[in-house]
Enzyme design. Structure first.
Site, PDB file in Angstrom:
ATOM      1  N   GLY A 186       0.808  -1.213   0.000  1.00  0.00           N
ATOM      2  CA  GLY A 186       0.000   0.000   0.000  1.00  0.00           C
ATOM      3  C   GLY A 186       0.842   1.263   0.000  1.00  0.00           C
ATOM      4  O   GLY A 186       0.340   2.362  -0.284  1.00  0.00           O
ATOM      5  N   ASP A 198       1.068 -11.262   6.804  1.00  0.00           N
ATOM      6  CA  ASP A 198       1.591 -10.404   5.730  1.00  0.00           C
ATOM      7  C   ASP A 198       2.906  -9.735   6.142  1.00  0.00           C
ATOM      8  O   ASP A 198       3.528  -9.057   5.326  1.00  0.00           O
ATOM      9  CB  ASP A 198       0.557  -9.339   5.318  1.00  0.00           C
ATOM     10  CG  ASP A 198       0.039  -8.542   6.498  1.00  0.00           C
ATOM     11  OD1 ASP A 198      -0.568  -9.147   7.400  1.00  0.00           O
ATOM     12  OD2 ASP A 198       0.237  -7.322   6.539  1.00  0.00           O
ATOM     13  N   ASN A 199       3.307  -9.909   7.390  1.00  0.00           N
ATOM     14  CA  ASN A 199       4.595  -9.362   7.835  1.00  0.00           C
ATOM     15  C   ASN A 199       5.615 -10.473   8.069  1.00  0.00           C
ATOM     16  O   ASN A 199       6.633 -10.243   8.719  1.00  0.00           O
ATOM     17  CB  ASN A 199       4.408  -8.558   9.125  1.00  0.00           C
ATOM     18  CG  ASN A 199       3.641  -7.258   8.872  1.00  0.00           C
ATOM     19  OD1 ASN A 199       3.588  -6.780   7.746  1.00  0.00           O
ATOM     20  ND2 ASN A 199       3.064  -6.705   9.916  1.00  0.00           N
TER      21      ASN A 199
HETATM   22  P1  AMP Z   1       1.553  -2.798   8.240  1.00  0.00           P
HETATM   23  O1  AMP Z   1       0.701  -2.831   9.460  1.00  0.00           O
HETATM   24  O2  AMP Z   1       2.463  -1.614   8.143  1.00  0.00           O
HETATM   25  O3  AMP Z   1       2.277  -4.089   8.002  1.00  0.00           O
HETATM   26  O4  AMP Z   1       0.563  -2.612   7.005  1.00  0.00           O
HETATM   27  C1  AMP Z   1      -0.529  -3.451   6.727  1.00  0.00           C
HETATM   28  C2  AMP Z   1      -1.116  -3.119   5.379  1.00  0.00           C
HETATM   29  O5  AMP Z   1      -1.552  -1.763   5.365  1.00  0.00           O
HETATM   30  C3  AMP Z   1      -0.153  -3.251   4.214  1.00  0.00           C
HETATM   31  O6  AMP Z   1      -0.904  -3.646   3.102  1.00  0.00           O
HETATM   32  C4  AMP Z   1       0.361  -1.848   4.039  1.00  0.00           C
HETATM   33  O7  AMP Z   1       0.820  -1.595   2.740  1.00  0.00           O
HETATM   34  C5  AMP Z   1      -0.880  -1.033   4.351  1.00  0.00           C
HETATM   35  N1  AMP Z   1      -0.559   0.311   4.852  1.00  0.00           N
HETATM   36  C6  AMP Z   1      -0.086   0.657   6.080  1.00  0.00           C
HETATM   37  N2  AMP Z   1       0.070   1.980   6.177  1.00  0.00           N
HETATM   38  C7  AMP Z   1      -0.305   2.515   4.983  1.00  0.00           C
HETATM   39  C8  AMP Z   1      -0.367   3.836   4.447  1.00  0.00           C
HETATM   40  N3  AMP Z   1      -0.028   4.898   5.162  1.00  0.00           N
HETATM   41  N4  AMP Z   1      -0.806   3.971   3.166  1.00  0.00           N
HETATM   42  C9  AMP Z   1      -1.158   2.903   2.443  1.00  0.00           C
HETATM   43  N5  AMP Z   1      -1.136   1.651   2.881  1.00  0.00           N
HETATM   44  C10 AMP Z   1      -0.706   1.429   4.133  1.00  0.00           C
HETATM   45 MG    MG Z   2       3.306  -4.945   6.688  1.00  0.00          MG
END
Ligand code: AMP
Ligand code: MG
Length: 485
Positions: free
Chosen positions: A90, A250-251
């Site tokens: 994202g 996903d992480n």
């Molecule tokens: P995370 O919790 O950072 O691993 O993110 C989980 C999901 O949310 C992933 O698909 C990221 O790409 C998306 N994501 C997190 N923050 C953002 C953001 N500010 N803009 C777009 N997508 C985000």
């Molecule tokens: Mg992530």
């Protein structure tokens, strides 16, 4: 000055079912926050060029250099134990791969703008979380823990809305591959089984070639190999007191690398049930649950790979070794921390008793192990000082020293040296990152650099860095780090 890099694109060549090609979104007036010359060398990037404006523009997403092929990949995943459906990059944009002395590495911008997978997000990352990811990637690498790396961080006056208004930043991450368990879940759960096979074959051919030769089903062999790497990684997290904070599928890296640094934390006072992520109200990702959560995630990966297997039992059999491998890998790490070069019955009990005492007295995790390393077979007083229950500690210490000295050819000096190479002097504690972040917000990046140079050599007690190895200040326990980044 221009510097021509030889980009390659193995992931891009998988085709449009796996990603969307797009350009990063420019960020106004970027400036450097930090760089890692060591990672530049891994990529075959000239260090002088890395400091240039051309590099700054390229690694902020303002310029697409010749040979780059930017894309965002699609994946899905389980978040906090629930199926979340499609997620995807994202805010991460893959530029391609560069070949350094140790083979091809993917280069990815995090925070470089909207993608088709941004959902409700803005595609950006804030300065504080980008500095944390940059420093922790390099800290983990220096500790010998499998991880993505970070080439550089750039900042910008561009504003980003989180709980409050902050400024935007981009961190450039590097890994042999950023493929996650969630990529497999995506193609499996959406019924795209040809793509699932293509992805699994890609991962086997490039990263796990031995699985092709293994007896039985190659995808079961892949699951078993990923489980073994994951066990080794999580054992290292536990041994150094690292909490990841968001172990969603996903992480989880298919290569067993630590990825997606968010609300992570190195333990200060030892609390096995510690939760570093303020958003994790159910304590799902508490420190002492990480080994079981990794298994849960591997189970989800196994489920995703089932369409490539003949029967469910193949997946279950592939997952089985983790249950013994994980504790064995952890005990091996704990023995090394204790200065033991062999393993014996009773080691688990010796370790467990110690951990119980440390938890009861909330002993500082990193300082304990470092002081114990210095104690060797001699002066235990500085270690003893860390405990309230001194008699209980003394009783444990007698057992430890008997166990140490009973080792064939025991050598106190060599043991001390080995423990000092195993138990770090400096880890990236939350409050250290916080101080560097506050200064960086004022435009002073010198503390980021000072911290970087310390965490790059975590086993050395260098002059002028005493404060980085000291007890955390009282305010450290008030820091609240959430998923917001
Ligand atoms: P995370 O919790 O950072 O691993 O993110 C989980 C999901 O949310 C992933 O698909 C990221 O790409 C998306 N994501 C997190 N923050 C953002 C953001 N500010 N803009 C777009 N997508 C985000
Ligand atoms: Mg992530």
């Amino acid at each position: 000055m221009s510097f021509l890099l030889a980009w390659t694109h193995r992931f891009a060549e998988l085709g449009p079912d796996f990603h969307t090609e797009l350009s990063p979104t420019p960020l106004p007036d970027p400036h450097w926050v930090g760089q890692s010359p060591a990672v530049a060398r891994e990529l075959g990037i000239d260090e002088t060029w890395l400091r240039s404006d051309e590099a700054l523009q390229a690694f902020t997403g303002n310029a697409v250099l010749p040979g780059m092929r930017p894309l965002a990949s699609v994946y899905s995943g389980h978040q906090f134990g629930h199926w979340a459906g499609q997620l995807g990059d994202g805010r991460a944009i893959l530029l391609g791969e560069l070949a350094g002395p140790h083979g091809p590495l993917e280069v990815q911008l995090k925070g470089a703008g909207l993608t088709p997978y941004s959902r409700m997000g803005d595609g950006r990352a804030v300065l504080r979380s980008s500095i944390r990811e940059f420093l922790c990637s390099e800290a983990m690498h220096a500790l010998g823990i499998p991880t993505s790396r970070a080439l550089c961080v750039s900042g910008s006056p561009g504003r980003v809305r989180r709980e409050e208004i902050e400024t935007a930043a981009v961190v450039t991450r590097v890994a042999p591959s950023f493929i996650r368990f969630g990529h497999f879940e995506h193609f499996s759960h959406s019924g795209q089984h040809d793509q699932l096979r293509t992805l699994a074959d890609f991962v086997i051919d490039h990263f796990y070639p031995a699985c092709r030769e293994a007896p039985g089903n190659p995808y079961a062999a892949l699951l078993e190999a990923v489980s073994a790497r994951t066990a080794a990684m999580v054992a290292q997290w536990q041994a150094v007191g690292f909490c990841h904070g968001v172990m969603n599928t996903d992480n989880m890296s298919i290569l067993g690398l630590t990825i997606d640094y968010g609300p992570f934390q190195f333990l200060d006072a030892f609390n096995p049930a510690h939760v570093c992520n303020h958003s994790d109200t159910g304590a799902r990702y508490a420190y002492n649950r990480q080994p079981n959560i990794a298994y849960w995630n591997l189970f989800a990966l196994g489920q995703a790979l089932l369409p490539l297997m003949d029967e469910q039992q193949q997946a279950l059999d592939a997952l089985e070794p983790y249950k013994a491998l994980m504790p064995a890998a952890l005990q091996q790490r704990m023995n090394a921390k204790l200065g033991l070069s062999d393993s014996k019955d009773g080691d688990a009990e010796l370790t467990d008793n110690l951990m119980k005492l440390m938890a009861a007295d909330a002993v500082d995790f990193t300082i304990f192990w470092r002081r114990l390393s210095h104690a060797g077979s001699g002066d235990l007083e500085p270690v003893r000082d860390l405990f309230l229950q001194r008699d209980a500690f003394d009783a444990w210490a007698v057992q430890w020293q008997e166990r140490l000295q009973a080792q064939p050819g025991f050598d106190a000096t060599a043991t001390q040296a080995q423990m000092l190479r195993t138990n770090p002097h400096v880890v990236l504690r939350n409050h250290l990152g916080e101080v560097a972040i506050q200064r960086a917000k004022q435009g002073d990046f010198s503390e980021v650099a000072r911290l970087q140079s310390a965490i790059e050599r975590p086993f050395e007690a260098l002059a002028g860095q005493e404060d980085l190895a000291a007890f955390p200040p009282d305010w450290a326990s008030q820091i609240e780090i959430s998923c917001s980044s």
